[in-house]
Design a protein around this motif. Structure first.
Motif, PDB file in Angstrom:
ATOM      1  N   ALA A 850      41.549  40.877  32.257  1.00 55.20           N
ATOM      2  CA  ALA A 850      40.435  40.664  33.067  1.00 55.20           C
ATOM      3  C   ALA A 850      41.086  40.608  34.575  1.00 55.20           C
ATOM      4  CB  ALA A 850      39.915  39.381  32.774  1.00 55.20           C
ATOM      5  N   PRO A 851      40.091  41.109  35.400  1.00 50.59           N
ATOM      6  CA  PRO A 851      40.649  41.063  36.872  1.00 50.59           C
ATOM      7  C   PRO A 851      41.118  39.949  37.604  1.00 50.59           C
ATOM      8  CG  PRO A 851      38.418  41.568  36.888  1.00 50.59           C
ATOM      9  CD  PRO A 851      38.765  41.601  35.374  1.00 50.59           C
ATOM     10  N   GLU A 852      40.561  38.629  36.959  1.00 47.87           N
ATOM     11  CA  GLU A 852      41.012  37.287  37.553  1.00 47.87           C
ATOM     12  C   GLU A 852      42.345  36.958  37.319  1.00 47.87           C
ATOM     13  OE1 GLU A 852      38.055  36.374  33.933  1.00 47.87           O
ATOM     14  OE2 GLU A 852      38.362  37.961  35.370  1.00 47.87           O
ATOM     15  N   PHE A 853      43.134  37.817  36.654  1.00 49.30           N
ATOM     16  CA  PHE A 853      44.481  37.400  36.262  1.00 49.30           C
ATOM     17  C   PHE A 853      45.245  37.851  37.385  1.00 49.30           C
ATOM     18  CE2 PHE A 853      44.082  37.336  31.657  1.00 49.30           C
ATOM     19  CZ  PHE A 853      45.311  36.238  31.098  1.00 49.30           C
ATOM     20  N   ALA A 854      44.741  38.540  38.146  1.00 51.29           N
ATOM     21  CA  ALA A 854      45.463  39.076  39.442  1.00 51.29           C
ATOM     22  C   ALA A 854      45.090  37.754  40.730  1.00 51.29           C
ATOM     23  CB  ALA A 854      44.853  40.179  40.145  1.00 51.29           C
ATOM     24  N   CYS A 855      44.069  36.924  40.393  1.00 50.30           N
ATOM     25  CA  CYS A 855      43.834  36.078  41.484  1.00 50.30           C
ATOM     26  C   CYS A 855      44.204  34.761  41.265  1.00 50.30           C
ATOM     27  CB  CYS A 855      42.327  35.985  41.493  1.00 50.30           C
ATOM     28  SG  CYS A 855      41.585  34.901  43.008  1.00 50.30           S
TER      29      CYS A 855
END
Length: 965
Positions: A850-855
């Motif tokens: 999921a993209p939130e892993f990068a945040c």
């Protein structure tokens, strides 16, 4: 029957007495209609059965004199459910508009028989089934009807031809099939006919000239064949004509030159042939003209310059030759020009740069520079607002214009696949709003100017297949939006600048086939969005970066660099030792000592020699000590009551300083002993696979039962024994039909093993992408796998367990083709949910994360698993990997499927191995569900329990139905 509706019906007699006898029909009808709906946003909360009339209710309008309902407009209310017969009570209803909801079921044929109904709009819902023939019988005063954007099937009913009051019919974006009823041309009052995006076929019947009041006709994207209606020009009021994307052929009817009121003519995507008619210039009200993707030939007629109102012209993918007409300088309102994929010759006319053109696509022609440079006439006041310029795949030569920066409005500049030579002009940095710059496949030389940093909006920079040299400029880090940096097949030298690591949006990097040297910056591991990184065939050396994307980089992406080392290239990096200090006995500092000892036969050893001798002695002593220690340990283990046999080249005999001589083995049930016979525990020959958290082996218990053993490779991160055992025992309590059961564990401070049930049939990845004998999973098997995975994940989430590492290699398929999700909850064994640790351990889940892993500021929740599940759904349906590395491109599965859905091609995404033998009414909703689960925004993703419910609703009744193969 819902309880609320049941109770309401019991009270109907009371309500009838309490309401005005004239008005109770409207209130009753609407309340019954509401009872069949789901209203998640509470838009109908004002609808109260105790009211005397419904005129103040949301979405309801009444005749102010009689207080009877005349209009029901509930567009975009997020309603779902069925359209109940309660609406039949509204005998004075004139307008029924329920568009842009999620209403299901079939179309009720009685709706059209409501007393004075003039408008019915049920567009953009999920209605299915055929259009009932009864709907248009006795249609009374019905004037406008729209069923657009549903899932309606079957043929257009013949009874439509008898509904003479109709002025607008819109059945677009459905799955209607069969032929167009010829009687439709007798609806003389018809002004709008939109049947686009269906499956209609056959020839278009003659008789369209009867529709003398027709304004708009669209039969786009069907399967019509034959020629255009010969007398279409008799429809003198036509403003918009769209027959594009069919199988029409022949020439354009002469009568069309009479369509002087026409502002939009779209005939693209057919097989029309011959020359474009000269009379096209007589259609002086044309604003849009699309003749693309046909078989037109000859020259573009000069008369096209008469179209002074023309804004969009698309003549692409034909056989037009000759030059672009100079008369087009009179098309002063032209905004978009596409003449790509033709046989045009000559130079680019100067008017392209002088007027208000926004987009010019001229790629894949035979255009050349001509006598004068094509950009010489562009001054700072004459370049207009050109935003898109594609000149690729032509015959342009010479140097790039030095003043190219004056095209300051350019967002896309593509000049690839030509014969340009010389250097890249410094003015390229003045293209401050450019998103894409493609100068690839030319003969450019020199270096990339440092001014490139001025193009601060760049997202794609493609310079591959040139003769560029020099260093990659560090100033490129100013292009902070850069996503693709393709510099392959040039002569770039020097090292890869550390500044590249600051381009945090980078996804695709290709530096292959250059002469780059030095080592790769370790900071590159910070590029969290990286999907492709290729530095093959350079002169790079040293250790590959470790972590992030580089943990799973393809060996081919770094091949051809003999001095690179690391696990990916299967080359061990040499140990780094400090350089020894050597004293020169002949130096002046040692002269006195040498003269005093000249008479003695004494050898003076250098410090390096002394160090080497000492190291050798230390190694000898170490070998002796280890040998003695091993003898002692083996002796102790042979006397131990509960030893654990380990072999196969794995040495686990070392233990901590407070060390017991054996570890702790715990089985949650069954025999706790392993068979240490022919195939010992953790033998390399029995290795099943490797993942982000460890290596998996197969071994046998004494009762002959096979188990899978995961040797964890995160020993330095594991919690204390007490915490480890507590977490593992919690995981061991989780039992579900679609989850791999944890059978036990083994613990020492230096070695931890997890013991799982053994699933012999392998992983979902293997069944999808490496099936033995090419055997393909049927659609029914795929659907059951998706549903089973959803149930397993839903159970995990109910136990407050987040998987964190969902991917097709972690889903096992048993002998009954049932899915079992494995490797769940392992992140709980780490000391904390540190994102750096997690990303380095589960980067093998590339494409599923999921993209939130990068945040760093977003909380990791169960919605991360939902994202990975969504990608898995698309992988199962399409048979494609989440990220496919093609020869010249990288295809991201989610983006590909989402694009196909937007273009109405979603069925083409289903795995071609199924040979289209699948139920579209299941497959398409499943694809849509997968895309929703893989939404970029976590709050848009449903819970897994909701996903299970949706899948069970999607599943077609299949009792007694043969399995689709």
């Amino acid at each position: 029957m819902p309880l609320k509706l049941f109770l309401f019906l019991l009270l109907v007699p009371t309500l009838i007495h309490s309401l005005d006898p004239v008005l109770n029909e409207d209130v009753l009808g609407l309340i019954v209609f509401k009872a069949g709906l789901q209203d998640p946003e509470g838009k109908l909360s004002s609808w109260n059965e105790d009211d005397n009339n419904p005129c103040d209710w949301c979405g309801v309008k009444c005749n102010p004199r009689t207080n009877r309902v005349t209009e029901l407009a509930l567009d975009s209310f997020s309603l779902s459910g069925h359209i109940d017969k309660g609406l039949l009570k509204l005998q004075f209803l004139q307008i029924l508009s329920l568009s842009r909801n999620n209403l299901t079921g079939t179309i009720n044929p009685d709706i059209a028989h409501i007393g004075s109904l003039t408008i019915v709009d049920l567009s953009e819902n999920s209605l299915s089934g055929p259009i009932p023939d009864e709907f248009f019988q006795q249609c009374g005063s019905l004037r406008r009807v729209s069923f657009a954007g549903n899932n309606i099937t079957g043929q257009i009913p013949e009874s439509l031809s008898s509904c003479f009051s109709l002025t607008a019919v819109n059945f677009s974006s459905n799955q209607l099939s069969g032929k167009l009823p010829s009687g439709i041309w007798y609806l003389r009052g018809l002004r709008l006919l939109d049947l686009s995006d269906n499956l209609l076929d056959g020839e278009i019947p003659q008789g369209i000239e009867n529709l003398y009041d027709l304004r708009i006709i669209s039969l786009r994207k069907n399967r019509f064949s034959g020629s255009l209606p010969e007398n279409i020009g008799s429809c003198l009021h036509l403003k918009s004509v769209d027959f594009s994307e069919n199988f029409l052929s022949g020439t354009l009817p002469e009568s069309m030159q009479s369509l002087s009121s026409c502002s939009s003519l779209s005939l693209g995507g057919n097989s029309f042939a011959g020359e474009a008619p000269y009379w096209i210039g007589d259609l002086r009200n044309l604003e849009e003209l699309d003749l693309s993707a046909n078989n037109f030939s000859g020259q573009i007629p000069n008369s096209i310059g008469n179209l002074q109102l023309l804004q969009k012209l698309n003549l692409s993918i034909n056989g037009f030759g000759g030059k672009l007409p100079e008369s087009m300088t009179n098309c002063i309102n032209l905004l978009a020009l596409d003449v790509s994929h033709n046989l045009l010759v000559g130079a680019i006319p100067s008017w392209i740069f002088k007027q208000d053109l926004r987009s010019a696509s001229l790629f894949e022609n035979k255009l050349t520079e001509g006598e004068d440079p094509w950009l010489t006439s562009t001054g700072t006041d004459s370049h207009g607002g050109l935003q898109f310029l594609d000149l690729s795949a032509n015959g342009f030569s010479g140097e790039l214009p030095s003043d190219i920066g004056v095209l300051s409005s350019l967002q896309v500049l593509n000049m690839s696949r030509n014969h340009f030579y010389g250097s890249i002009p410094k003015s390229i940095g003045e293209l401050k709003v450019a998103d894409v710059l493609d100068l690839s496949e030319n003969r450019l030389n020199g270096s990339i100017p440092s001014e490139i940093g001025g193009a601060i909006s760049l997202k794609e920079l493609r310079l591959q297949k040139n003769f560029l040299s020099g260093k990659i400029p560090a100033q490129i880090e100013k292009c902070s939006s850069l996503q693709s940096l393709i510099l392959s097949q040039n002569n770039f030298s020097g090292s890869v600048p550390v500044a590249i690591a600051n381009l945090t949006n980078l996804q695709y990097v290709d530096f292959s086939l250059n002469v780059l040297s030095g080592s790769l910056p370790k900071e590159l591991t910070n590029l969290s969005h990286l999907l492709y990184f290729n530095v093959s065939h350079n002169h790079l050396k040293g250790e590959l970066p470790v972590g992030g994307f580089f943990n799973t980089i393809s060996p081919s992406s770094v091949s051809g660099n003999p001095s690179l080392c690391g696990s990916v290239v299967n080359r061990t990096c040499p140990a780094v030792h400090p350089k020894p200090i050597v004293l020169n006995p002949n130096s002046s500092d040692s002269g006195g000592y040498s003269s005093r000892n000249r008479g003695h036969k004494k050898i003076i050893l250098s410090i390096s020699a002394l160090i080497a001798i000492g190291a050798a002695a230390f190694i000898v002593l170490g070998v002796v000590a280890v040998t003695l220690l091993n003898i002692r340990v083996r002796s102790s283990m042979s006397r131990s009551a509960a030893p654990l046999a380990l072999s196969g080249g794995e040495d686990f005999s070392c233990s901590p300083t407070n060390d017991p001589n054996y570890g702790k083995l715990v089985m949650f049930s069954g025999d706790a002993d392993f068979d240490a016979g022919a195939q010992a525990l953790l033998n390399k020959d029995s290795e099943l696979g490797r993942g982000g958290f460890g290596v998996v082996y197969r071994t046998l218990l004494r009762d002959g039962r096979a188990v899978a053993i995961k040797k964890l490779t995160v020993s330095s991160l594991i919690k204390s024994q007490e915490d480890f055992e507590r977490e593992v025992k919690n995981l061991g309590k989780i039992r579900h039909h679609n989850l791999v059961a944890l059978e036990g564990y083994y613990w020492t401070p230096s070695l931890q093993l997890l013991i799982y049930e053994f699933i012999p049939s392998g992983s979902l990845y293997r069944r999808l992408h490496d099936a033995p004998g090419g055997k393909c999973l049927s659609w029914r098997q795929r659907f059951n796998i998706i549903l089973g995975m959803a149930k397993g994940l839903s159970h995990l989430h109910q136990m407050n367990i987040i998987h964190y590492n969902l991917k097709s290699t972690n889903v096992l398929i048993d002998s009954s083709c049932e899915p079992k999700v494995g490797d769940f909850g392992l992140a709980r064994l780490l000391p904390m949910l540190d994102r750096c640790i997690l990303s380095s351990k589960i980067q093998s889940a590339l494409g599923y994360m999921a993209p939130e892993f990068a945040c760093q500021t977003v909380k990791i929740t169960e919605k991360c698993d939902v994202y990975g599940f969504g990608v898995l759904v698309l992988e199962v349906v399409t048979g494609k990997r989440p990220v496919e590395y093609m020869e010249d491109d990288v295809v991201v599965l989610c983006d590909m499927v989402r694009g196909a859905l937007e273009e109405g091609r979603v069925e083409e995404c289903v795995d071609e191995k199924l040979v289209r033998n699948f139920p579209a009414d299941e497959a398409i909703p499943v694809v849509k569900l997968g895309l929703i689960c893989a939404s970029q925004v976590p709050s848009n993703r449903p819970d897994m329990s909701e996903v299970v419910n949706i899948l069970e609703l999607i599943q077609c009744p299949s009792e007694g139905q043969d399995e689709l193969e």
